[in-house]
Design a protein around this motif. Sequence first.
Motif, PDB file in Angstrom:
ATOM      1  N   GLY A  81       0.791  -1.217   0.000  1.00 23.03           N
ATOM      2  CA  GLY A  81       0.000   0.000   0.000  1.00 23.03           C
ATOM      3  C   GLY A  81       0.822   1.265   0.000  1.00 23.03           C
ATOM      4  O   GLY A  81       0.289   2.355  -0.201  1.00 23.03           O
ATOM      5  N   ASP A  82       2.118   1.156   0.231  1.00 23.79           N
ATOM      6  CA  ASP A  82       2.979   2.341   0.211  1.00 23.79           C
ATOM      7  C   ASP A  82       3.336   2.713  -1.229  1.00 23.79           C
ATOM      8  O   ASP A  82       3.311   1.880  -2.137  1.00 23.79           O
ATOM      9  CB  ASP A  82       4.275   2.096   0.988  1.00 23.79           C
ATOM     10  N   ILE A  83       3.679   3.991  -1.406  1.00 20.11           N
ATOM     11  CA  ILE A  83       4.061   4.544  -2.706  1.00 20.11           C
ATOM     12  C   ILE A  83       5.475   5.090  -2.591  1.00 20.11           C
ATOM     13  O   ILE A  83       5.791   5.781  -1.626  1.00 20.11           O
ATOM     14  CB  ILE A  83       3.109   5.697  -3.102  1.00 20.11           C
ATOM     15  N   VAL A  84       6.325   4.790  -3.564  1.00 19.16           N
ATOM     16  CA  VAL A  84       7.655   5.404  -3.624  1.00 19.16           C
ATOM     17  C   VAL A  84       7.751   6.167  -4.944  1.00 19.16           C
ATOM     18  O   VAL A  84       7.532   5.600  -6.017  1.00 19.16           O
ATOM     19  CB  VAL A  84       8.789   4.365  -3.537  1.00 19.16           C
ATOM     20  N   TYR A  85       8.044   7.463  -4.832  1.00 17.82           N
ATOM     21  CA  TYR A  85       8.203   8.323  -6.011  1.00 17.82           C
ATOM     22  C   TYR A  85       9.686   8.565  -6.236  1.00 17.82           C
ATOM     23  O   TYR A  85      10.388   9.047  -5.356  1.00 17.82           O
ATOM     24  CB  TYR A  85       7.481   9.640  -5.773  1.00 17.82           C
ATOM     25  N   MET A  86      10.148   8.212  -7.438  1.00 12.74           N
ATOM     26  CA  MET A  86      11.566   8.346  -7.786  1.00 12.74           C
ATOM     27  C   MET A  86      11.676   9.273  -8.992  1.00 12.74           C
ATOM     28  O   MET A  86      11.461   8.855 -10.134  1.00 12.74           O
ATOM     29  CB  MET A  86      12.142   6.959  -8.104  1.00 12.74           C
TER      30      MET A  86
ATOM     31  N   ASP B  58      -5.329   9.002 -16.180  1.00 13.28           N
ATOM     32  CA  ASP B  58      -5.350   8.607 -14.766  1.00 13.28           C
ATOM     33  C   ASP B  58      -5.142   7.096 -14.658  1.00 13.28           C
ATOM     34  O   ASP B  58      -5.886   6.316 -15.248  1.00 13.28           O
ATOM     35  CB  ASP B  58      -6.706   8.995 -14.172  1.00 13.28           C
ATOM     36  N   THR B  59      -4.134   6.702 -13.894  1.00 15.07           N
ATOM     37  CA  THR B  59      -3.908   5.287 -13.596  1.00 15.07           C
ATOM     38  C   THR B  59      -4.283   5.048 -12.140  1.00 15.07           C
ATOM     39  O   THR B  59      -3.733   5.698 -11.246  1.00 15.07           O
ATOM     40  CB  THR B  59      -2.432   4.906 -13.802  1.00 15.07           C
ATOM     41  N   MET B  60      -5.245   4.166 -11.914  1.00 15.82           N
ATOM     42  CA  MET B  60      -5.670   3.804 -10.549  1.00 15.82           C
ATOM     43  C   MET B  60      -5.175   2.414 -10.233  1.00 15.82           C
ATOM     44  O   MET B  60      -5.385   1.481 -11.025  1.00 15.82           O
ATOM     45  CB  MET B  60      -7.203   3.728 -10.481  1.00 15.82           C
ATOM     46  N   ILE B  61      -4.580   2.245  -9.061  1.00 18.15           N
ATOM     47  CA  ILE B  61      -4.220   0.920  -8.561  1.00 18.15           C
ATOM     48  C   ILE B  61      -5.120   0.634  -7.367  1.00 18.15           C
ATOM     49  O   ILE B  61      -5.166   1.424  -6.412  1.00 18.15           O
ATOM     50  CB  ILE B  61      -2.729   0.868  -8.152  1.00 18.15           C
ATOM     51  N   ILE B  62      -5.842  -0.461  -7.421  1.00 18.22           N
ATOM     52  CA  ILE B  62      -6.767  -0.773  -6.327  1.00 18.22           C
ATOM     53  C   ILE B  62      -5.982  -1.478  -5.221  1.00 18.22           C
ATOM     54  O   ILE B  62      -5.350  -2.516  -5.445  1.00 18.22           O
ATOM     55  CB  ILE B  62      -7.947  -1.644  -6.820  1.00 18.22           C
ATOM     56  N   LEU B  63      -6.035  -0.883  -4.023  1.00 21.34           N
ATOM     57  CA  LEU B  63      -5.292  -1.420  -2.881  1.00 21.34           C
ATOM     58  C   LEU B  63      -6.183  -2.274  -1.987  1.00 21.34           C
ATOM     59  O   LEU B  63      -5.733  -3.272  -1.425  1.00 21.34           O
ATOM     60  CB  LEU B  63      -4.675  -0.273  -2.070  1.00 21.34           C
ATOM     61  N   GLU B  97     -19.692  -0.949  -4.695  1.00 20.53           N
ATOM     62  CA  GLU B  97     -20.844  -1.615  -4.084  1.00 20.53           C
ATOM     63  C   GLU B  97     -20.596  -1.712  -2.578  1.00 20.53           C
ATOM     64  O   GLU B  97     -20.131  -0.746  -1.969  1.00 20.53           O
ATOM     65  CB  GLU B  97     -21.066  -2.965  -4.757  1.00 20.53           C
ATOM     66  N   GLY B  98     -20.855  -2.849  -2.001  1.00 19.76           N
ATOM     67  CA  GLY B  98     -20.839  -2.956  -0.537  1.00 19.76           C
ATOM     68  C   GLY B  98     -19.506  -2.773   0.143  1.00 19.76           C
ATOM     69  O   GLY B  98     -19.424  -2.455   1.326  1.00 19.76           O
ATOM     70  N   GLU B  99     -18.409  -2.955  -0.597  1.00 19.74           N
ATOM     71  CA  GLU B  99     -17.100  -2.935   0.051  1.00 19.74           C
ATOM     72  C   GLU B  99     -16.464  -1.561   0.103  1.00 19.74           C
ATOM     73  O   GLU B  99     -15.609  -1.300   0.936  1.00 19.74           O
ATOM     74  CB  GLU B  99     -16.122  -3.821  -0.732  1.00 19.74           C
ATOM     75  N   GLY B 100     -16.797  -0.702  -0.858  1.00 17.24           N
ATOM     76  CA  GLY B 100     -15.977   0.508  -1.018  1.00 17.24           C
ATOM     77  C   GLY B 100     -14.614   0.127  -1.573  1.00 17.24           C
ATOM     78  O   GLY B 100     -14.371  -1.048  -1.915  1.00 17.24           O
ATOM     79  N   ALA B 101     -13.719   1.105  -1.659  1.00 14.37           N
ATOM     80  CA  ALA B 101     -12.402   0.819  -2.232  1.00 14.37           C
ATOM     81  C   ALA B 101     -11.389   1.858  -1.785  1.00 14.37           C
ATOM     82  O   ALA B 101     -11.729   3.015  -1.513  1.00 14.37           O
ATOM     83  CB  ALA B 101     -12.485   0.813  -3.760  1.00 14.37           C
ATOM     84  N   LEU B 102     -10.152   1.408  -1.708  1.00 13.22           N
ATOM     85  CA  LEU B 102      -9.013   2.298  -1.489  1.00 13.22           C
ATOM     86  C   LEU B 102      -8.113   2.188  -2.709  1.00 13.22           C
ATOM     87  O   LEU B 102      -7.783   1.071  -3.137  1.00 13.22           O
ATOM     88  CB  LEU B 102      -8.248   1.880  -0.238  1.00 13.22           C
ATOM     89  N   THR B 103      -7.729   3.334  -3.265  1.00 10.74           N
ATOM     90  CA  THR B 103      -6.902   3.319  -4.475  1.00 10.74           C
ATOM     91  C   THR B 103      -5.674   4.203  -4.295  1.00 10.74           C
ATOM     92  O   THR B 103      -5.651   5.105  -3.457  1.00 10.74           O
ATOM     93  CB  THR B 103      -7.684   3.871  -5.693  1.00 10.74           C
ATOM     94  N   ALA B 104      -4.656   3.940  -5.114  1.00 12.55           N
ATOM     95  CA  ALA B 104      -3.573   4.891  -5.331  1.00 12.55           C
ATOM     96  C   ALA B 104      -3.728   5.373  -6.765  1.00 12.55           C
ATOM     97  O   ALA B 104      -4.180   4.609  -7.623  1.00 12.55           O
ATOM     98  CB  ALA B 104      -2.215   4.219  -5.139  1.00 12.55           C
TER      99      ALA B 104
END
Lengths: 117, 117
Positions: A81-86, B58-63, B97-104
């Motif tokens: 879940g961490d991000i590293v920006y280089m 936009d690039t989303m990564i689902i965490l 939906e029911g879970e929600g989400a965390l993204t970077a």
Amino acid sequence: MKVQKFSLSDAKLERSPGQDADIFVGNLVDERHGGPVTIGYGRYAPNQSLTETMAVHDTMIILQGRLSVSTADGTVTAGPGDIVYMPKGESVTIATEGEGALTAYVTYPHWAEAHEG
Amino acid sequence: MKVQKFSLSDAKLERSPGQDADIFVGNLVDERHGGPVTIGYGRYAPNQSLTETMAVHDTMIILQGRLSVSTADGTVTAGPGDIVYMPKGESVTIATEGEGALTAYVTYPHWAEAHEG
């Protein structure tokens, strides 16, 4: 290019060019697709190390495991879940210990073109 | 800017501009830092929906959790470790939906400047 969703299984992981550590990368979006960024997954085996001067601005998101990034200013350690920006121009050593690591990356501009150039 | 490592706790999550759903974003790197990309975390509560024409790539990564992205071409659903690439100009509806989400996320160019412009 349209909206696309990728999973790790969509990436063909190959040894990262210019080094012989067990570090493998697979682009999903790159200069072939007409957009500005390269997107992919990276897999680092345990106890690997890679030293590089950044040819592009690279954002790594750690999905599994743990890795460290060292520069002249010190070392940061990143886990899930961490991000590293280089930023471009920085000299970095990316290293794993016992766990190895799985990452997603987004580079601007394209990584392959910067390496060839 | 130097190499930096960020965790979710580094982000100040605020309601995403121009909408009143329970969708919160926090930039960690943006136009204030001199580089080309905006980087941050996004948190989507369960059962939220946001329709937008992309002003940036936009690039989303689902965490964590799960979200769907719908366009005129169909719907993709993404979970932990998946990547969704939403090119500039595409009209998308992002929904949980029911879970929600965390993204970077990583955007090029900067998201705030594109929205103001």
